[in-house]
Design a protein around this motif. Structure first.
Motif, short mmCIF file in Angstrom:
data_model
loop_
_atom_site.label_atom_id
_atom_site.label_comp_id
_atom_site.label_asym_id
_atom_site.label_seq_id
_atom_site.Cartn_x
_atom_site.Cartn_y
_atom_site.Cartn_z
N ARG A 273 -37.79 -46.64 -23.09
CA ARG A 273 -37.27 -45.34 -24.01
C ARG A 273 -37.18 -44.27 -22.83
N ILE A 274 -35.88 -43.68 -22.98
CA ILE A 274 -35.59 -42.89 -21.87
C ILE A 274 -35.17 -41.43 -22.40
N ARG A 275 -35.67 -40.50 -21.73
CA ARG A 275 -35.21 -39.03 -21.91
C ARG A 275 -34.18 -38.63 -20.89
N ASP A 276 -32.91 -38.17 -21.60
CA ASP A 276 -32.10 -37.40 -20.67
C ASP A 276 -32.38 -35.90 -20.38
N ASN A 277 -33.25 -35.68 -19.33
CA ASN A 277 -33.58 -34.35 -19.06
C ASN A 277 -32.78 -33.23 -18.93
N ILE A 278 -31.38 -33.60 -19.07
CA ILE A 278 -30.55 -32.64 -18.87
C ILE A 278 -29.86 -32.05 -20.58
N SER A 279 -29.80 -33.16 -21.25
CA SER A 279 -29.58 -32.89 -22.72
C SER A 279 -30.73 -32.69 -23.51
N GLY A 280 -31.86 -33.41 -22.84
CA GLY A 280 -33.17 -33.53 -23.66
C GLY A 280 -33.09 -34.46 -24.75
N LYS A 281 -32.05 -35.20 -25.14
CA LYS A 281 -32.07 -36.09 -25.88
C LYS A 281 -32.60 -37.59 -25.40
N ILE A 589 -20.67 -22.07 -8.17
CA ILE A 589 -19.80 -22.96 -8.03
C ILE A 589 -20.19 -24.21 -9.21
N LEU A 590 -21.39 -24.42 -9.07
CA LEU A 590 -22.01 -25.51 -10.10
C LEU A 590 -21.48 -25.05 -11.44
N ALA A 591 -21.76 -23.68 -11.68
CA ALA A 591 -21.69 -23.27 -12.89
C ALA A 591 -20.03 -23.42 -13.65
N SER A 592 -19.29 -23.22 -12.65
CA SER A 592 -17.92 -23.37 -12.96
C SER A 592 -17.60 -24.81 -13.24
N ASP A 597 -23.98 -21.36 -18.75
CA ASP A 597 -23.81 -19.76 -19.08
C ASP A 597 -24.81 -19.09 -18.26
N LYS A 598 -24.92 -17.93 -18.49
CA LYS A 598 -25.74 -16.96 -17.71
C LYS A 598 -27.19 -17.31 -17.80
N SER A 599 -27.78 -17.69 -18.86
CA SER A 599 -28.93 -17.95 -19.13
C SER A 599 -29.29 -19.32 -18.15
N LYS A 600 -28.35 -20.44 -18.25
CA LYS A 600 -28.63 -21.33 -17.43
C LYS A 600 -28.62 -20.97 -15.84
N LYS A 601 -27.84 -20.17 -15.46
CA LYS A 601 -27.66 -19.99 -14.14
C LYS A 601 -28.72 -19.28 -13.68
N LYS A 602 -29.67 -18.43 -14.37
CA LYS A 602 -30.68 -17.64 -13.97
C LYS A 602 -31.72 -18.62 -14.09
N GLU A 603 -31.75 -19.83 -15.00
CA GLU A 603 -32.81 -20.89 -14.84
C GLU A 603 -32.78 -21.38 -13.60
N GLU A 604 -31.64 -21.92 -13.17
CA GLU A 604 -31.30 -22.62 -11.98
C GLU A 604 -31.82 -21.82 -10.81
N LEU A 605 -31.50 -20.61 -10.58
CA LEU A 605 -31.98 -19.84 -9.74
C LEU A 605 -33.56 -19.95 -9.36
#
Length: 629
Positions: A273-281, A589-592, A597-605
């Motif tokens: 059983r696998i969880r995709d940690n990017i999509s959460g699925k 660059i990765l965001a592009s 979105d801005k929320s994801k960029k803040k989380e990444e930082l």
């Protein structure tokens, strides 16, 4: 008395070594044409070296894994995206199997990116073989030396021979190390990189200017220089993952195994059983055999089957620090086999900086191991004894710790000695575990694991193991002068603060870096730098370009800023502070590329800055009254 015993031991084993080396020279290598492998090998090579070929998108790889059902399972599912796991995936897919691989974090996110960067046969193992008259240790050295040459040949753009200098402080040490390293040459046989040789103290100073000539109670008598290999470990690991993907394996990073699937009637492991940690699925993937190559976390996988299973991992921690390039000359390492407390200490040039470290010590298993200040200071104190320059804590550009999974065979009757070799076992039907070993022998470890999987699942390979003759993506057709094509045919188009694009030269440093990092694929990176205005450097004093971020996002499964600064480039390992300054542009660059979105960029930082704090550069260290805490 001790001196006489040592020299007699050397003489006693030398004859056996010479005989064994001569025998090794007569053994023909395993033919890749067995079982019709020749035409298959050429087909795979063409597929990997095709300049237009690209890895399947991540969504396609996830769909392949989730589509593997109980009625149409994969042949082999690999858990773990380190050197061994990616090696298993490449070996298995090139034998004609349907293969999937999942990795909880990123390829090489654990032990495989935190190595000493050496591809070595094991000089210390040879010494043990001599003094313990242990033919088993000698076989380990034979095996590792054979694989050392193989790794360098299969990834020539990322691996090279490195001369290593061993200082001698009395004439017995001169004789002892000279004889021992000549035996190392002899054991290598046809896999020899270059012959070892003795240098006088004056010659040694010319080769290694920062090497001290005198100490409190010693004078340098000379040095013995021998050769081992050096690599860019995480880039080689990512290259293996991409090579496996090009060959047909479904590889997926940031995909975590949350449970193993078991056939209740037979008790056999049939998937995960696998969880995709990017999509959460979450999704189920079925396979005829599951290979557990989770490194230090192998026991965690085994405990999913039986919580009370006997552990087979004995974790060992290795701390490394990175210093400015002036600590060691370019192209010459320093290895002291025995310091005052009996440990090994080394200083190696790597990617324009100096890596220093010592032997392993016991540790506990954690996701992000951090070096302790006393360990960093121990290394600084140790190398200080052998250098004529002032060694300062403020010179530490980065420091990291890696966990080596030393293995205990759970089927062994005694656990007295922890294996420095690898262990393959199937203590639960359908779950083959491979652990232990070292980077140098990843290919043969993978071969043994696939052989065990074939036996476990009664699988039918279309041909034998081919990985001895398969170059990592970017390696086929690469030559050392390849960088000149980049320097002559491309320019770096750079975007200014006013959003204007101005041309810049593809200088030698940038061209060489791209050539060694990406091999023949470097022209794709150079084209992005030229055509998309991404030719600017990410950090002052380092050759990493903005174009690499876009390339890695498109063609190397780079899904986060940490993936890039730690594994696709090595900026976090080379200079933590420079990496921190580069992070905002990397995220832009990765965001592009990934539509963040801005929320994801803040989380990444925030996530990336937390990660960088685990690298104990001088900026991250705590000081009080001039001393570190």
């Amino acid at each position: 008395m001790i001196t006489g015993i040592r020299l007699r031991s050397l003489a006693a084993v030398a004859a056996a070594t010479a005989s064994a080396a001569g025998y090794a020279l007569l053994i023909p290598s395993t033919s890749s044409n067995d079982g019709g492998g020749g035409s298959v090998l050429e087909s795979i090579r063409r597929r990997i070296s095709d300049p237009t070929a690209v890895v399947p998108p991540r969504d396609v790889q996830r769909a392949t894994l989730s589509g593997a059902s109980s009625s149409e399972p994969l042949d082999i599912l690999v858990i773990g995206g380190g050197a061994t796991g990616c090696g298993v995936a490449l070996d298995a897919v090139t034998r004609g199997f349907r293969v999937g691989l999942v990795e909880r974090e990123d390829f090489a996110s654990g032990t495989s990116s935190r190595s000493t960067k050496l591809i070595h046969g094991g000089v210390r193992y040879l010494e043990k073989a001599v003094f313990n008259l242990d033919y088993g240790q000698l076989k380990l050295v034979f095996h590792a030396l054979r694989e050392r040459k193989q790794v360098i040949e299969n990834a020539p753009h990322m691996c090279h021979a490195l001369p290593c200098m061993t200082p001698c402080y009395n004439w017995f040490e001169v004789i002892y190390y000279w004889v021992g390293l000549k035996m190392y040459d002899l054991v290598a046989g046809r896999q020899l990189l270059h012959l070892s040789r003795y240098y006088s103290s004056k010659e040694s100073q010319e080769l290694f200017p920062t090497l001290a000539q005198k100490g409190k109670d010693w004078v340098l008598k000379g040095t013995v220089v021998y050769y081992d290999g050096q690599m860019n470990d995480s880039r080689l690991n990512v290259g293996l993952a991409c090579t496996a993907a090009l060959a047909g394996a479904a590889v997926l990073n940031h995909a975590e195994v949350i449970s193993l699937l078991k056939d209740e009637s037979s008790g056999r492991i049939i998937g995960a059983r696998i969880r995709d940690n990017i999509s959460g699925k979450e999704f189920d993937t079925y396979a005829k055999v599951v290979v557990n190559a989770a490194g230090p976390f192998c026991d965690s996988m085994r405990k999913m089957v039986n919580e009370n299973v006997q552990p087979m991992i004995c974790p060992s921690s290795g701390v490394h620090i990175v210093l400015p390039d002036y600590y060691s000359p370019e192209g010459m390492g320093l290895i002291v086999p025995k310091t005052k407390d009996g440990r090994v200490v080394f200083m190696l040039p790597w990617l324009g900086r100096t890596v220093a470290g010592t032997t392993d010590s016991n540790t506990s298993i954690t996701m992000l191991p951090e070096p302790h200040e006393d360990e960093i200071q121990f290394i600084l104190d140790a190398i200080c004894d052998y250098l004529n320059v002032k060694v300062r804590r403020t010179d530490v550009l980065s420091a990291w710790s890696g966990i080596r999974p030393l293995a205990v065979d759970p089927s062994a009757k005694s656990t007295e000695s922890i294996s420095r070799d690898h262990v393959v076992c199937e203590d639960f039907p359908g779950l083959v575990t491979i652990t232990g070993g070292k980077w140098t022998t990843y290919r043969s470890m993978a071969e043994d694991a696939v052989d065990a999987a074939i036996k476990s699942g009664k699988l039918n390979p279309s041909n034998g193991c081919l990985t001895e003759n398969i170059r990592v993506v970017g390696g086929d057709g690469w030559e050392p002068a390849h960088f000149t094509i980049l320097a002559q045919q491309y320019v770096r188009m750079k975007r200014t603060h006013g959003n204007k694009i101005v041309p810049g030269a593809m200088d030698t440093a940038a061209a060489k870096h791209l050539s060694h990092a990406y091999g023949t694929r470097a022209e794709k990176v150079a084209a992005i730098a030229q055509d998309e205005g991404l030719g600017k450097r990410l950090a002052h004093g380092y050759p990493f370009l903005e174009a690499e971020v876009a390339y890695c996002a498109r063609y190397e499964y780079c899904e986060s800023a940490v993936d890039f600064i730690a594994r696709r480039s090595r900026l976090a390992f080379l200079d933590t502070d420079a990496a921190g300054r580069a992070v905002p542009r990397v995220i832009d660059i990765l965001a592009s590329e990934h539509n963040w979105d801005k929320s994801k960029k803040k989380e990444e930082l925030e996530k990336t800055m937390r990660f960088l704090k685990t690298f104990k550069s001088s900026k991250n260290a705590q000081f009080h009254d001039g001393k570190h805490n």
